[in-house]
Enzyme design. Structure first.
Site, PDB file in Angstrom:
ATOM      1  N   LYS A  82     -35.113  28.235  -0.543  1.00 11.77           N
ATOM      2  CA  LYS A  82     -34.432  29.533  -0.616  1.00 11.77           C
ATOM      3  C   LYS A  82     -35.282  30.655  -0.027  1.00 11.77           C
ATOM      4  O   LYS A  82     -34.746  31.691   0.396  1.00 11.77           O
ATOM      5  CB  LYS A  82     -34.092  29.860  -2.071  1.00 11.77           C
ATOM      6  CG  LYS A  82     -33.079  28.947  -2.715  1.00 11.77           C
ATOM      7  CD  LYS A  82     -31.668  29.306  -2.338  1.00 11.77           C
ATOM      8  CE  LYS A  82     -30.644  28.536  -3.163  1.00 11.77           C
ATOM      9  NZ  LYS A  82     -29.262  28.929  -2.874  1.00 11.77           N
ATOM     10  N   ASP A 125     -29.028  31.398  -9.795  1.00  8.04           N
ATOM     11  CA  ASP A 125     -29.430  30.388 -10.768  1.00  8.04           C
ATOM     12  C   ASP A 125     -30.940  30.311 -10.868  1.00  8.04           C
ATOM     13  O   ASP A 125     -31.472  29.585 -11.703  1.00  8.04           O
ATOM     14  CB  ASP A 125     -28.893  29.015 -10.357  1.00  8.04           C
ATOM     15  CG  ASP A 125     -27.385  28.930 -10.480  1.00  8.04           C
ATOM     16  OD1 ASP A 125     -26.865  29.224 -11.557  1.00  8.04           O
ATOM     17  OD2 ASP A 125     -26.731  28.565  -9.483  1.00  8.04           O
TER      18      ASP A 125
END
Length: 402
Positions: A82, A125
């Protein structure tokens, strides 16, 4: 459709190997956008390609020719792929908004002053929010991150390390996405999300262009004579899977690998979308151990790319993810030990489960000639949970390699 105790497998009737890369897809991800992302990210301090590890032992017991694991645990010190997407999208936001005021990044004083006036936000998340927070801290803007009810305290603390203010929402991931957007609209903040929805597509394109760098690295590192025959890709909203598939589709055309998507059974939005032939949301608490994949709605941009190149989708149990984390930590089957988080092992364990099932092997054309690529998308991004699952700390696993 194949259904065993370990997995659910559904082939995609919309998949077309001969389908060309279209103008609509090129408007989402393209070579020019990737070149810009690559030039930017590879110039950041600390950039280095992540390793491509051979898992020859697992390949042998799975009855395939080769298996490689792109290990993202070291990416920019954030522990997941990410880092390539969220932080790059923050940079693009700052550049674009500065350009509207006639400010260039080369004018460091003016650019820094501009960055301080902006607040970026997203729902997460865990890993995407950490990347956005890191990007905001690195480039000098403000950051507010929304997390939903079941995000662990460990992941919350990891995001806070990068200076972000945290807001915990009631409900599931999709509820936190909605709250982040409503709050941003009210406060004048800029949402930097890895999922797209109606009226919100430009920034997720930048996120996905950043992800493509991981796939391009894997192409450059690939040691076999021919490209992968299969890539197993965990989904979530689908941005990662779409970015990897796009890089291979543009590079190899009809000779691209078979793409197999992998959903947690508790949040199988891609499984249901492929089943329905259109984007289909799943409801409920979406409470899977694979926290980074706990999404109920797919990204519209990802659907545009994956609907014709995703050949199949697998639904995977949380128990399989636990076994995958332990298998890599142990170096089971003679492979070097690896530290992998809960969401990192979904693609790997879908391959292992499919290879062990005779019907799935035939459906997915898995045999001794298969060359499989999987992406280990995170390390131990929640060290406490990792120790609880594996029985040893990530440091203890790494010490075995020293």
């Amino acid at each position: 459709m194949s259904n065993t105790s370990e997995l659910i497998l559904l082939t995609n009737p919309l998949a077309r190997r001969e389908a060309p890369w279209t103008a609509a897809q090129d408007a989402i991800l393209n070579d020019a956008g990737f070149a810009r992302a690559k030039a930017t990210i590879t110039a950041w301090p600390g950039y280095a390609p992540t390793p491509l590890a051979s898992l020859g032992g697992i390949a042998a017991v799975s009855g395939i020719g080769a298996l490689y694991y792109k290990d993202e645990a070291s990416r920019f010190g954030l522990g997941s792929f990410k880092a390539l997407g969220g932080a790059y999208a923050v940079w693009r936001v700052l550049c674009d908004t500065a350009a509207e005021k006639g400010i260039s990044p080369d004018d460091r004083e003016a650019f820094t002053a501009h960055a301080r006036t902006l607040t970026v936000t997203c729902a997460t998340d865990g890993n995407h929010g950490r990347s956005v927070a890191w990007g905001a801290q690195t480039f000098g803007c403000n950051c507010v991150i929304f997390i939903h009810a079941t995000v662990s305290e460990g992941r919350k603390r990891e995001i806070e390390r990068y200076g972000a203010r945290i807001v915990r929402s009631a409900g599931n991931y999709d509820d936190s996405v909605h709250e982040a957007q409503v709050t941003a609209d009210r406060e004048g903040w800029i949402v930097v999300s890895d999922t797209s929805y109606e009226g919100y597509t430009d920034i997720p394109k930048d996120v996905m262009q950043g992800y493509e760098l991981m796939a391009a690295e894997a192409i450059g590192q690939w040691p076999e004579a021919g490209p992968p025959t299969h890539i197993f890709l965990q989904t979530g909203v689908g941005g990662l899977a779409a970015a990897v598939a796009a890089q291979y589709w543009r590079r190899y055309g009809a000779d691209r690998p078979m793409i197999v998507l992998v959903d947690p059974l508790q949040s199988a939005c891609w499984l249901e979308s492929i089943r329905a032939g259109q984007p289909t949301a799943v409801k409920g608490d979406l409470d899977t151990l694979m926290a980074g994949l706990a999404c109920g709605e797919i990204s519209a941009l990802a659907w545009e790319i994956l609907r014709h190149c995703a050949d199949a989708v697998v639904g995977l149990s949380d128990d399989a993810a636990v076994d995958g984390m332990r298998m890599l930590a142990e170096g089971r089957h003679g492979d070097a030990p690896l530290v992998a988080g809960e969401s990192a092992v979904a693609g790997l364990m879908a391959l292992v489960a499919a290879a062990a099932d005779p019907e799935a092997r035939v459906t997915l054309q898995l045999d001794i000639g298969s060359r499989v690529l999987v992406f280990g998308t995170e390390g131990a991004t929640d060290p406490g949970l990792y120790r609880e699952i594996v029985g040893r700390s990530p440091e203890a696993i790494r010490e075995r390699l020293a």
